[in-house]
Design a protein around this motif. Structure first.
Motif, PDB file in Angstrom:
ATOM      1  N   GLU A  84      26.312  43.652  52.041  1.00 45.70           N
ATOM      2  CA  GLU A  84      27.758  43.523  52.176  1.00 45.70           C
ATOM      3  C   GLU A  84      28.325  44.829  52.723  1.00 45.70           C
ATOM      4  N   ALA A 145      31.227  43.468  39.316  1.00 43.99           N
ATOM      5  CA  ALA A 145      30.479  43.197  40.549  1.00 43.99           C
ATOM      6  C   ALA A 145      30.384  44.479  41.364  1.00 43.99           C
ATOM      7  N   THR A 149      31.785  43.869  46.654  1.00 43.00           N
ATOM      8  CA  THR A 149      32.264  42.547  46.259  1.00 43.00           C
ATOM      9  C   THR A 149      33.685  42.642  45.701  1.00 43.00           C
ATOM     10  N   SER A 153      36.763  40.817  47.842  1.00 42.91           N
ATOM     11  CA  SER A 153      37.472  39.680  47.257  1.00 42.91           C
ATOM     12  C   SER A 153      38.971  39.787  47.504  1.00 42.91           C
TER      13      SER A 153
END
Ligand code: SF4
Length: 160
Positions: A84, A145, A149, A153
């Motif tokens: 990510e 998380a 993340t 979000s």
């Protein structure tokens, strides 16, 4: 070995052999991670986060630090392809006309109203006697998380 790597290793050897302390200033977070024991992250000339190297990487609290760390390439192509990333929006503001409140707010994925009106103070979020300072009203939760993340979000769908 590259010239860059040789110079970084020379700095480390000098420190260990002569008990030298020095300040290493760089935009290259992988070089900073290689050389530094303690890292201060700054944005627009303001301190954002200060911690030991490992705590900064493993318990990242500031969104800007998370974005910088997310930009470091991983030398494994499989990991690199699937990891990510946090992409910051917008341009870096002029230091002559910094944003009100938190200077990072115009690019922060989790900025809220309070961030525009109230400058975040340094606060210690460390534990076990290890100081870990952060200037953020809503620091990331290292027990939740991943930082990527948590930040993604909050990003608009097209930017994830
Ligand atoms: S104070 Fe607000 S704008 Fe600044 S880093 Fe924290 S959440 Fe983002």
């Amino acid at each position: 070995m590259s010239i860059r790597a040789q110079i970084l290793n020379l700095l480390i050897d000098l420190r260990e052999e002569t008990n030298l302390a020095y300040i290493f200033i760089s935009h290259d977070m992988s070089a900073v991670h290689h050389v530094a024991d303690r890292i201060l992250v700054m944005y627009l000339g303001r301190p954002m986060e200060l911690a030991d190297r490992d705590a900064l990487h493993e318990q990242t609290r500031h969104p800007y630090t998370a974005a910088l760390l997310s930009a470091i390439p991983v030398p494994d192509p499989d990991v690199e392809q699937h990891r990510e990333r946090v992409l910051l929006r917008g341009e870096i503001p002029s230091p002559l006309h910094p944003p009100s409140g938190c200077v990072f707010r115009t690019r922060c994925p989790i900025a809220q109203e309070r961030c525009a009106t109230e400058r975040p103070e340094w606060r210690d979020v460390g534990f076990a006697g290890e100081p870990h300072l952060v200037a953020c009203h809503y620091p990331l939760d290292p027990g939740a998380a991943s930082a990527e993340t948590q930040l993604k979000s909050h990003q608009p769908k097209g930017e994830q």
